[in-house]
Design an enzyme around this catalytic site. Structure first.
Site, mmCIF file in Angstrom:
data_model
loop_
_atom_site.group_PDB
_atom_site.id
_atom_site.type_symbol
_atom_site.label_atom_id
_atom_site.label_comp_id
_atom_site.label_asym_id
_atom_site.label_seq_id
_atom_site.Cartn_x
_atom_site.Cartn_y
_atom_site.Cartn_z
ATOM 1 N N VAL A 72 0.877 -1.180 0.000
ATOM 2 C CA VAL A 72 0.000 0.000 0.000
ATOM 3 C C VAL A 72 0.913 1.228 0.000
ATOM 4 O O VAL A 72 1.817 1.333 0.831
ATOM 5 C CB VAL A 72 -0.893 0.040 1.266
ATOM 6 C CG1 VAL A 72 -1.747 1.306 1.280
ATOM 7 C CG2 VAL A 72 -1.771 -1.202 1.349
ATOM 8 N N ASP A 126 -8.874 11.995 0.294
ATOM 9 C CA ASP A 126 -8.291 13.291 0.649
ATOM 10 C C ASP A 126 -7.899 13.248 2.115
ATOM 11 O O ASP A 126 -8.748 13.329 3.010
ATOM 12 C CB ASP A 126 -9.287 14.434 0.375
ATOM 13 C CG ASP A 126 -8.660 15.790 0.688
ATOM 14 O OD1 ASP A 126 -7.544 15.818 1.266
ATOM 15 O OD2 ASP A 126 -9.271 16.827 0.361
ATOM 16 N N ASN A 153 3.782 7.624 2.765
ATOM 17 C CA ASN A 153 4.512 8.672 2.047
ATOM 18 C C ASN A 153 3.771 9.996 2.035
ATOM 19 O O ASN A 153 4.387 11.055 1.963
ATOM 20 C CB ASN A 153 4.757 8.187 0.609
ATOM 21 C CG ASN A 153 5.178 9.314 -0.311
ATOM 22 O OD1 ASN A 153 6.308 9.785 -0.238
ATOM 23 N ND2 ASN A 153 4.260 9.798 -1.148
ATOM 24 N N TYR A 227 5.481 21.975 10.015
ATOM 25 C CA TYR A 227 5.947 20.815 9.237
ATOM 26 C C TYR A 227 7.060 20.104 10.012
ATOM 27 O O TYR A 227 7.054 18.871 10.145
ATOM 28 C CB TYR A 227 6.453 21.296 7.876
ATOM 29 C CG TYR A 227 7.033 20.205 6.998
ATOM 30 C CD1 TYR A 227 6.203 19.267 6.380
ATOM 31 C CD2 TYR A 227 8.407 20.116 6.765
ATOM 32 C CE1 TYR A 227 6.731 18.269 5.570
ATOM 33 C CE2 TYR A 227 8.938 19.135 5.954
ATOM 34 C CZ TYR A 227 8.093 18.214 5.354
ATOM 35 O OH TYR A 227 8.622 17.223 4.552
ATOM 36 N N LYS A 231 6.961 16.157 11.363
ATOM 37 C CA LYS A 231 7.901 15.106 10.949
ATOM 38 C C LYS A 231 8.681 14.573 12.156
ATOM 39 O O LYS A 231 9.030 13.397 12.201
ATOM 40 C CB LYS A 231 8.858 15.639 9.871
ATOM 41 C CG LYS A 231 8.166 15.912 8.522
ATOM 42 C CD LYS A 231 7.695 14.629 7.872
ATOM 43 C CE LYS A 231 7.070 14.853 6.505
ATOM 44 N NZ LYS A 231 6.571 13.643 5.875
ATOM 45 N N VAL A 260 14.400 16.632 -2.499
ATOM 46 C CA VAL A 260 14.273 15.761 -3.674
ATOM 47 C C VAL A 260 13.472 16.578 -4.683
ATOM 48 O O VAL A 260 12.550 17.300 -4.286
ATOM 49 C CB VAL A 260 13.490 14.468 -3.300
ATOM 50 C CG1 VAL A 260 13.209 13.617 -4.520
ATOM 51 C CG2 VAL A 260 14.226 13.670 -2.233
ATOM 52 N N SER A 262 10.596 17.675 -6.818
ATOM 53 C CA SER A 262 9.170 17.277 -6.829
ATOM 54 C C SER A 262 8.328 18.541 -6.788
ATOM 55 O O SER A 262 8.857 19.646 -6.610
ATOM 56 C CB SER A 262 8.830 16.412 -5.608
ATOM 57 O OG SER A 262 8.669 17.221 -4.467
HETATM 58 N N1 LIG Z 1 10.376 16.514 -1.969
HETATM 59 C C1 LIG Z 1 11.169 16.753 -0.965
HETATM 60 O O1 LIG Z 1 12.116 17.546 -1.059
HETATM 61 C C2 LIG Z 1 10.966 16.013 0.340
HETATM 62 C C3 LIG Z 1 11.998 16.077 1.291
HETATM 63 C C4 LIG Z 1 11.825 15.399 2.494
HETATM 64 C C5 LIG Z 1 10.666 14.675 2.740
HETATM 65 N N2 LIG Z 1 9.687 14.648 1.786
HETATM 66 C C6 LIG Z 1 8.458 13.893 2.106
HETATM 67 O O2 LIG Z 1 8.208 12.966 1.058
HETATM 68 C C7 LIG Z 1 6.813 12.763 0.916
HETATM 69 C C8 LIG Z 1 6.402 12.923 -0.538
HETATM 70 O O3 LIG Z 1 6.780 14.218 -0.981
HETATM 71 P P1 LIG Z 1 6.821 14.627 -2.526
HETATM 72 O O4 LIG Z 1 7.850 15.656 -2.650
HETATM 73 O O5 LIG Z 1 6.877 13.424 -3.377
HETATM 74 O O6 LIG Z 1 5.392 15.325 -2.676
HETATM 75 P P2 LIG Z 1 4.556 15.635 -4.008
HETATM 76 O O7 LIG Z 1 5.381 15.492 -5.226
HETATM 77 O O8 LIG Z 1 3.883 16.932 -3.757
HETATM 78 O O9 LIG Z 1 3.468 14.459 -4.020
HETATM 79 C C9 LIG Z 1 2.525 14.374 -3.001
HETATM 80 C C10 LIG Z 1 1.626 13.172 -3.221
HETATM 81 O O10 LIG Z 1 0.671 13.143 -2.162
HETATM 82 C C11 LIG Z 1 -0.651 13.271 -2.700
HETATM 83 N N3 LIG Z 1 -1.415 14.140 -1.832
HETATM 84 C C12 LIG Z 1 -1.188 15.456 -1.578
HETATM 85 N N4 LIG Z 1 -2.113 15.923 -0.717
HETATM 86 C C13 LIG Z 1 -2.935 14.889 -0.439
HETATM 87 C C14 LIG Z 1 -4.107 14.744 0.365
HETATM 88 N N5 LIG Z 1 -4.628 15.773 1.026
HETATM 89 N N6 LIG Z 1 -4.694 13.528 0.421
HETATM 90 C C15 LIG Z 1 -4.211 12.477 -0.263
HETATM 91 N N7 LIG Z 1 -3.129 12.559 -1.045
HETATM 92 C C16 LIG Z 1 -2.497 13.749 -1.143
HETATM 93 C C17 LIG Z 1 -0.453 13.860 -4.094
HETATM 94 O O11 LIG Z 1 -1.415 13.417 -5.025
HETATM 95 P P3 LIG Z 1 -2.816 14.132 -5.304
HETATM 96 O O12 LIG Z 1 -2.495 15.581 -5.486
HETATM 97 O O13 LIG Z 1 -3.354 13.465 -6.495
HETATM 98 O O14 LIG Z 1 -3.585 13.816 -4.099
HETATM 99 C C18 LIG Z 1 0.863 13.230 -4.507
HETATM 100 O O15 LIG Z 1 0.644 11.917 -4.971
HETATM 101 C C19 LIG Z 1 6.140 13.759 1.882
HETATM 102 O O16 LIG Z 1 5.807 13.095 3.070
HETATM 103 C C20 LIG Z 1 7.236 14.775 2.150
HETATM 104 O O17 LIG Z 1 7.089 15.399 3.394
HETATM 105 C C21 LIG Z 1 9.820 15.293 0.597
#
Ligand SMILES: NC(=O)c1ccc[n+]([C@@H]2O[C@H](COP(=O)([O-])OP(=O)(O)OC[C@H]3O[C@@H](n4cnc5c(N)ncnc54)[C@H](OP(=O)(O)O)[C@@H]3O)[C@@H](O)[C@H]2O)c1
Length: 360
Positions: A72, A126, A153, A227, A231, A260, A262
């Site tokens: 999952v 959501d 995630n 945030y 975490k 990362v 994104s």
């Molecule tokens: N990117 C970084 O630099 C970074 C660094 C450290 C940690 N992280 C952690 O890594 C994880 C993923 O980050 P990411 O950068 O991959 O984020 P992202 O690219 O913004 O993707 C977020 C994902 O979560 C979904 N999502 C967002 N809000 C939601 C909601 N209210 N309900 C259900 N789904 C939701 C989005 O899809 P939909 O919009 O379709 O729902 C998307 O699939 C997070 O926990 C973040 O804190 C990221």
């Protein structure tokens, strides 16, 4: 013996030890402490190098790869979550994809099924609503699936760095509800299915729960306070769960990551310290079971090589909770906020100008 007699005895004992002897013992204790500190530092540096650069990749057979088991993944439609889904499918797991946008999930499910020939289910959810019907729906989809892996995630950060006192109530509530409440509730729903699957196979396979932490949780981060706190909460919660679920044969790990590329980080170009989601997730899955950069932490991994070196470097120099780390972090986020506000003002001016042009 009276108290005066005791003091006299102590006094005569001290005076019987020569000054040279005192200096000798002080130096001996200092030397032994130094040797102990150096040995533990060298041992953890050696383990870091071994785990990050030498150790072979984790074999996912122990979690039931290629035997009809499911993973999952939350926040599965984009960024890091999408990569977790693709790379677990490649390792031979069926997928339950959870996120908000049905259309994105459908496209990804089709891609996974045609590329990797594994069974895929989708759950639109959501996480910011904390709605019981979401959890009930997830439970309905997974109740008869042989699940062995959960990837927690889904997460949200602040739209731009912001002082805590200026954080909107909506943003504050969304961050805590998505990052914490939804993650905990989803784990309560999925974990019994993992226990059931592991028991069915007489503990010959294991379960795995990975939760996305962040450098924002590792280092208290001014201007991302909510945030950062959310975490840090996941860090302690995941570590505690790791102890509880060990006897159920479930590995529980918190994954720490610096930036990362994104849509959350708003960074498009990758670099040595900012990998793309594909490289980040590849490292993460290959290093399950190793702490890598998180040598000082239990049940935690900082898997990507440059993040691992950064984490180890900070923990072994200024320290993650130090005033130095906090004020450097403050300066960095103040400057990001200034640039983000300037960009917002530029965009607002542009849209005002184009609206005026249309009227004329
Ligand atoms: N990117 C970084 O630099 C970074 C660094 C450290 C940690 N992280 C952690 O890594 C994880 C993923 O980050 P990411 O950068 O991959 O984020 P992202 O690219 O913004 O993707 C977020 C994902 O979560 C979904 N999502 C967002 N809000 C939601 C909601 N209210 N309900 C259900 N789904 C939701 C989005 O899809 P939909 O919009 O379709 O729902 C998307 O699939 C997070 O926990 C973040 O804190 C990221």
């Amino acid at each position: 013996m009276s108290s005066i007699d005791i003091f006299k005895t102590i006094d005569s004992l001290i005076s019987s030890v020569s000054t040279n002897k005192v200096i000798y013992y002080v130096l001996l204790v200092a030397l032994l402490t130094g040797v102990f500190k150096l040995t533990t530092f060298l041992l953890s540096l050696g383990t870091l190098i071994l785990e990050v650069f030498i150790k072979p990749a984790t074999d996912f057979k122990k979690y039931g790869a290629n035997s009809g088991k499911f993973a999952v993944v939350t926040g599965a439609s984009d960024g890091i979550g999408k990569e977790f889904a693709l790379q677990l499918a490649k390792r031979g797991f069926g997928l339950v994809l959870v996120s908000r946008t049905q259309s994105k999930l459908e496209v990804l499910a089709t891609e996974i099924e045609s590329k990797y020939k594994v069974d895929t289910r989708i759950v639109t959810f959501d996480a910011s609503t904390d709605d019981e019907s979401n959890y009930a729906n997830l439970e309905k989809v997974i109740y008869d699936l042989p699940i062995t892996i959960l990837i927690n995630n889904v997460g949200q950060s602040h739209s731009i760095p912001v002082p805590f006192l200026e954080t909107s109530t909506k943003e504050l509530k969304d961050i805590i509800t998505i990052n914490n409440i939804a993650t905990l509730r989803i784990t309560q729903i999925v974990t019994p299915r993992i226990i059931e699957t592991v028991n069915k196979f007489d503990s010959k396979i294991k379960g795995l729960i990975l939760t996305m932490g962040s450098f924002g949780g590792l280092l208290p981060t001014p201007y991302l306070a909510t945030y950062s706190g959310s975490k840090a909460f996941l860090q302690s919660w995941s570590n505690a769960l790791s102890g509880e679920l060990a006897s159920d044969n479930i590995d529980v790990e918190l994954i720490i990551s610096y930036l990362v590329t994104s849509s959350m980080s708003k960074i498009k170009r990758s670099s040595a310290t900012i990998p793309n989601p594909r490289d980040f997730v590849n490292s993460t899955l290959n290093k399950v079971g190793s702490r890598s950069g998180a040598q000082e932490r239990y049940g935690t991994s900082t898997p990507y090589w440059s993040h691992a070196l950064m984490h180890f470097g900070i923990a072994n120099t200024v320290g993650v909770y130090s005033k130095v780390a906090n004020s450097l972090n403050l300066k960095m986020h103040e400057s990001i906020r200034k640039r983000a506000l300037k960009k917002q003002a530029r965009l607002a001016n542009k849209s005002k100008e184009s609206a005026t042009d249309k009227v004329e």
